[in-house]
Enzyme design. Structure first.
Site, mmCIF file in Angstrom:
data_model
loop_
_atom_site.group_PDB
_atom_site.id
_atom_site.type_symbol
_atom_site.label_atom_id
_atom_site.label_comp_id
_atom_site.label_asym_id
_atom_site.label_seq_id
_atom_site.Cartn_x
_atom_site.Cartn_y
_atom_site.Cartn_z
ATOM 1 N N CYS A 87 64.847 -27.934 27.152
ATOM 2 C CA CYS A 87 65.138 -29.031 26.229
ATOM 3 C C CYS A 87 64.076 -29.127 25.137
ATOM 4 O O CYS A 87 63.050 -28.461 25.195
ATOM 5 C CB CYS A 87 65.204 -30.349 26.992
ATOM 6 S SG CYS A 87 66.656 -30.507 28.057
ATOM 7 N N HIS A 104 65.134 -35.158 23.995
ATOM 8 C CA HIS A 104 64.927 -36.367 24.782
ATOM 9 C C HIS A 104 63.472 -36.800 24.780
ATOM 10 O O HIS A 104 62.573 -36.037 24.445
ATOM 11 C CB HIS A 104 65.433 -36.183 26.215
ATOM 12 C CG HIS A 104 64.682 -35.167 27.025
ATOM 13 N ND1 HIS A 104 63.478 -35.428 27.636
ATOM 14 C CD2 HIS A 104 64.993 -33.891 27.351
ATOM 15 C CE1 HIS A 104 63.076 -34.353 28.306
ATOM 16 N NE2 HIS A 104 63.978 -33.397 28.138
#
Length: 165
Positions: free
Chosen positions: A137, A121
């Site tokens: 992440c 992301h």
């Protein structure tokens, strides 16, 4: 040339987009977990192994769009917003939701990448890339995640590893 594979090297903190012959189409600096590699739920580590992009979220959203629970909040990231909410894990611009492909390693049970909500992301432009800093992440600069998002299909294979190929 079409993109056929994503390769994420945790040691080099890089993401490479490869074609079907393994030729590099693009390379991006990323930031993975400050806690290192690991698959266990609650570890806040970046999972290794074979994955796929299960979903692409945020097509057409403005750069800096803030997401919570994979939904836009209506906010656009700014330094003022960051100052008002220190410590918030900023998920911005686009989300590529990872799904593990290896049962017992990164799929199902307490090691399931998708149920751990591990994404590739966007992040604040002030976030340093090229060194670990996330809580699991794979973070990218906003311009890079937009470029990658637009170049790849849902289902593209992703390999996450520590060094080497």
């Amino acid at each position: 040339m079409s993109a056929e594979h994503i390769d994420i090297d945790l040691t080099r903190q890089s993401l490479r987009l490869l074609d079907g012959d393994g030729r590099m189409l693009a390379r991006y600096a990323v930031s993975t977990s400050k806690n290192g590699a690991g698959e266990q739920e609650g570890s806040f580590r970046t999972p290794r192994g074979r994955h796929r992009i299960r979903a692409k979220i945020g097509a057409g959203a403005a750069p800096g769009t803030v997401f919570r629970g994979r939904r836009p909040t209506g906010e656009i990231y700014s330094e003022a917003l960051a100052a008002a909410e220190p410590g918030r894990d900023w998920i911005l611009t686009r989300i590529l939701w990872l799904c593990g492909e290896e049962v017992g390693r990164n799929r199902l049970g307490a090691v399931d990448t998708m149920r751990r909500y591990v994404y590739i992301h966007g992040s604040p432009d002030s976030a340093q890339m090229g060194r670990p800093g996330s809580i699991g992440c794979v973070r990218m600069h906003n311009s890079d995640i937009i470029e990658l998002f637009d170049r790849i299909p849902v289902g593209i294979p992703v390999n996450i590893h520590e060094g080497g190929a």
